[in-house]
Scaffold this active site. Sequence first.
Site, PDB file in Angstrom:
ATOM      1  N   CYS A   1      -6.144   8.232  -3.138  1.00  0.00           N
ATOM      2  CA  CYS A   1      -6.986   7.166  -3.682  1.00  0.00           C
ATOM      3  C   CYS A   1      -6.324   5.807  -3.467  1.00  0.00           C
ATOM      4  CB  CYS A   1      -7.247   7.419  -5.157  1.00  0.00           C
ATOM      5  SG  CYS A   1      -5.753   7.812  -6.078  1.00  0.00           S
TER       6      CYS A   1
ATOM      7  N   LYS B   1     -11.602  21.966 -14.779  1.00  0.00           N
ATOM      8  CA  LYS B   1     -12.259  22.492 -13.572  1.00  0.00           C
ATOM      9  C   LYS B   1     -11.557  21.947 -12.331  1.00  0.00           C
ATOM     10  CE  LYS B   1     -15.481  21.401 -10.747  1.00  0.00           C
ATOM     11  NZ  LYS B   1     -14.865  21.957  -9.523  1.00  0.00           N
TER      12      LYS B   1
ATOM     13  N   GLU C   1     -14.685   3.694   1.266  1.00  0.00           N
ATOM     14  CA  GLU C   1     -13.498   4.545   1.204  1.00  0.00           C
ATOM     15  C   GLU C   1     -13.637   5.664   2.247  1.00  0.00           C
ATOM     16  OE1 GLU C   1     -12.860   7.262  -2.102  1.00  0.00           O
ATOM     17  OE2 GLU C   1     -10.736   6.713  -2.136  1.00  0.00           O
TER      18      GLU C   1
HETATM   19  P1  NAD Z   1     -15.544  14.677  -5.422  1.00  0.00           P
HETATM   20  O1  NAD Z   1     -16.141  13.583  -6.226  1.00  0.00           O
HETATM   21  O2  NAD Z   1     -16.344  15.277  -4.332  1.00  0.00           O
HETATM   22  O3  NAD Z   1     -15.119  15.906  -6.360  1.00  0.00           O
HETATM   23  C1  NAD Z   1     -14.240  15.752  -7.439  1.00  0.00           C
HETATM   24  C2  NAD Z   1     -14.479  16.877  -8.420  1.00  0.00           C
HETATM   25  O4  NAD Z   1     -15.793  16.743  -8.949  1.00  0.00           O
HETATM   26  C3  NAD Z   1     -14.408  18.284  -7.826  1.00  0.00           C
HETATM   27  O5  NAD Z   1     -13.789  19.148  -8.751  1.00  0.00           O
HETATM   28  C4  NAD Z   1     -15.877  18.642  -7.645  1.00  0.00           C
HETATM   29  O6  NAD Z   1     -16.105  20.036  -7.687  1.00  0.00           O
HETATM   30  C5  NAD Z   1     -16.491  17.970  -8.844  1.00  0.00           C
HETATM   31  N1  NAD Z   1     -17.928  17.684  -8.718  1.00  0.00           N
HETATM   32  C6  NAD Z   1     -18.670  17.551  -7.595  1.00  0.00           C
HETATM   33  N2  NAD Z   1     -19.966  17.296  -7.910  1.00  0.00           N
HETATM   34  C7  NAD Z   1     -20.036  17.263  -9.262  1.00  0.00           C
HETATM   35  C8  NAD Z   1     -21.082  17.012 -10.181  1.00  0.00           C
HETATM   36  N3  NAD Z   1     -22.326  16.765  -9.780  1.00  0.00           N
HETATM   37  N4  NAD Z   1     -20.800  17.020 -11.501  1.00  0.00           N
HETATM   38  C9  NAD Z   1     -19.536  17.242 -11.929  1.00  0.00           C
HETATM   39  N5  NAD Z   1     -18.500  17.499 -11.091  1.00  0.00           N
HETATM   40  C10 NAD Z   1     -18.750  17.497  -9.780  1.00  0.00           C
HETATM   41  O7  NAD Z   1     -14.161  14.109  -4.890  1.00  0.00           O
HETATM   42  P2  NAD Z   1     -13.100  14.839  -3.954  1.00  0.00           P
HETATM   43  O8  NAD Z   1     -13.612  14.830  -2.555  1.00  0.00           O
HETATM   44  O9  NAD Z   1     -12.700  16.123  -4.556  1.00  0.00           O
HETATM   45  O10 NAD Z   1     -11.869  13.821  -4.097  1.00  0.00           O
HETATM   46  C11 NAD Z   1     -11.815  12.638  -3.395  1.00  0.00           C
HETATM   47  C12 NAD Z   1     -12.104  11.442  -4.277  1.00  0.00           C
HETATM   48  O11 NAD Z   1     -11.261  11.450  -5.432  1.00  0.00           O
HETATM   49  C13 NAD Z   1     -11.794  10.145  -3.563  1.00  0.00           C
HETATM   50  O12 NAD Z   1     -12.804   9.202  -3.812  1.00  0.00           O
HETATM   51  C14 NAD Z   1     -10.485   9.694  -4.198  1.00  0.00           C
HETATM   52  O13 NAD Z   1     -10.237   8.328  -4.103  1.00  0.00           O
HETATM   53  C15 NAD Z   1     -10.663  10.164  -5.607  1.00  0.00           C
HETATM   54  N6  NAD Z   1      -9.367  10.274  -6.284  1.00  0.00           N
HETATM   55  C16 NAD Z   1      -9.045   9.341  -7.245  1.00  0.00           C
HETATM   56  C17 NAD Z   1      -7.815   9.396  -7.877  1.00  0.00           C
HETATM   57  C18 NAD Z   1      -7.417   8.384  -8.923  1.00  0.00           C
HETATM   58  O14 NAD Z   1      -6.422   8.607  -9.608  1.00  0.00           O
HETATM   59  N7  NAD Z   1      -8.135   7.275  -9.083  1.00  0.00           N
HETATM   60  C19 NAD Z   1      -6.912  10.402  -7.551  1.00  0.00           C
HETATM   61  C20 NAD Z   1      -7.266  11.335  -6.569  1.00  0.00           C
HETATM   62  C21 NAD Z   1      -8.503  11.263  -5.943  1.00  0.00           C
END
Ligand code: NAD
Length: 501
Positions: free
Chosen positions: A296, A187, A393
């Site tokens: 991240c 997804k 963050e």
């Molecule tokens: P997010 O948590 O809002 O969303 C991530 C994904 O989860 C999206 O596909 C979203 O549609 C989905 N999602 C949202 N609500 C959900 C739910 N209730 N159940 C299941 N899936 C759900 O994060 P974002 O804004 O897309 O990305 C930013 C975050 O990602 C930051 O915290 C960043 O640090 C982290 N990140 C981490 C890494 C890593 O390798 N550690 C890499 C990239 C980004």
Amino acid sequence: MESRELDALVASVPRQLFIDGRWSDAASGSHLTTLNPATGRPLAEIAAAETADVERAVAAARRAFDDGRWTGLTPMQRSRILWRVGELIERDADQLALIETLDNGKPLSSAKKVDLPQAAQHFFYHSGWCTKLEGETMPVSWPRHLAYTLREPVGVVGQIIPWNYPLIMAARNLAPALACGNTVVLKPSEETPLTALWLARLLAEAGVPEGVVNVVPGYGRTAGAALAGHPDVDRLVFTGGVVTARDVVTASAGNFKRLTLELGGKAPFIVFADADMDAALQAAVRGGFGNQGQNCCAVTRLYLHKDIAREFREKLVAATERLKIGEGREEGVEFGPLISARHRDRVESYVGIARDEGAAVLTGGERPQADGFFLKPTVLAGVTDDARVSKEEIFGPVVATYDFDGPGEAIARANSSPYGLAASVWTQDLSLAHEVARRLRVGCVWTNCFSRFDAAAPWGGVKQSGYGTGIGRHAIEEYTQPKAVWIDTATGDAVRGLPAF
Ligand code: NAD
């Protein structure tokens, strides 16, 4: 590229869900609109998966796993298919980079230099693992028994990914999962689904059998939640924020699916007085403001030794102000828009919070233009360790600077974060570099460098940055399950009665 050609390129991206090797609309007919963050205008309207579509995708992945259409291929056949995916990504690199820039806003030069090569590399590297998933024999204490392990795929894997590196995230998750023989439901983020859909087409072209990879863009609360809670998903890899991760962990409890959580960070960047200042400065600017700070592992807490702090800060502000801001396709642009108006507003609100907490905004903090979701790269000083901008963050272009005196202090302050993903250390003193690397509570330390990634190197966090490792040899462990097989070798007619030895 002319705007007509650009429209034609965007129009050539698949707009539907990819389930069981076929393109289809959502059962409910739902759609979502992705925006071009540089203009704020709609880019494409695509099908938005909901629970019923996720059900269909998981069922397809389950059938594809159970009937052995993927695991039944020889390891060499699977390896060649995955290698071919890497080649197809390289073939389509120009189009994919452009689509990534339009959908995400990042500078086209970064998409070309970073996103595309890394996405292809994940398939090239992991293709090699197909032929190397070996079991082992164990010297058990049962006489005349042979005990060995088979290394088997875990089954149906769900992957939920964010919007900051859409194609890399898709590639780095799909490649190891497929190399191990799993089937996948991916997804992508609702903000940036386009390159994952293009990738789905490339997987089919390379020969990945129908149903082995299913791509279901949709909103988190619907499609994401349905995947996280699905009882027939054996492992879930979630990359995203900590707040969402809590829902994912709760949803996973239904069938105790295994989890890999790749979450946020608050990376410290420690510059000692003997460091190569120019190199550290360049890395701090790239690390803080590359991808608009939406990383991240972005440099967020810049610890400067007191002897060099003043000069470094002045140079940092000057270098930050030299960054060329603009639409990602413009020549020479180094800094693009943030992903959405909502996210820009959130990041901007942290600048206000920092001011309220007594910090000085040395540069940035405001919007450079009306169109698009831009926010100037921002440098803060006078931030206290317990300020919200030191702890939370921000996931945007905001770098807080701090002075420190000795290594013990720098290490303690760097570790005083709920996150533990990545860190960077700058010094010419080899012993100090090793000692600091050992003491930092993070998943990755870059010494005299920053943001080094490779499909062969593990990537994962500690503390609230998550758990598990999604890349390389360590990911292979997570995407497979050792099965112990015991044979009593003394039970056959031919050997019964032979003396034990
Ligand atoms: P997010 O948590 O809002 O969303 C991530 C994904 O989860 C999206 O596909 C979203 O549609 C989905 N999602 C949202 N609500 C959900 C739910 N209730 N159940 C299941 N899936 C759900 O994060 P974002 O804004 O897309 O990305 C930013 C975050 O990602 C930051 O915290 C960043 O640090 C982290 N990140 C981490 C890494 C890593 O390798 N550690 C890499 C990239 C980004």
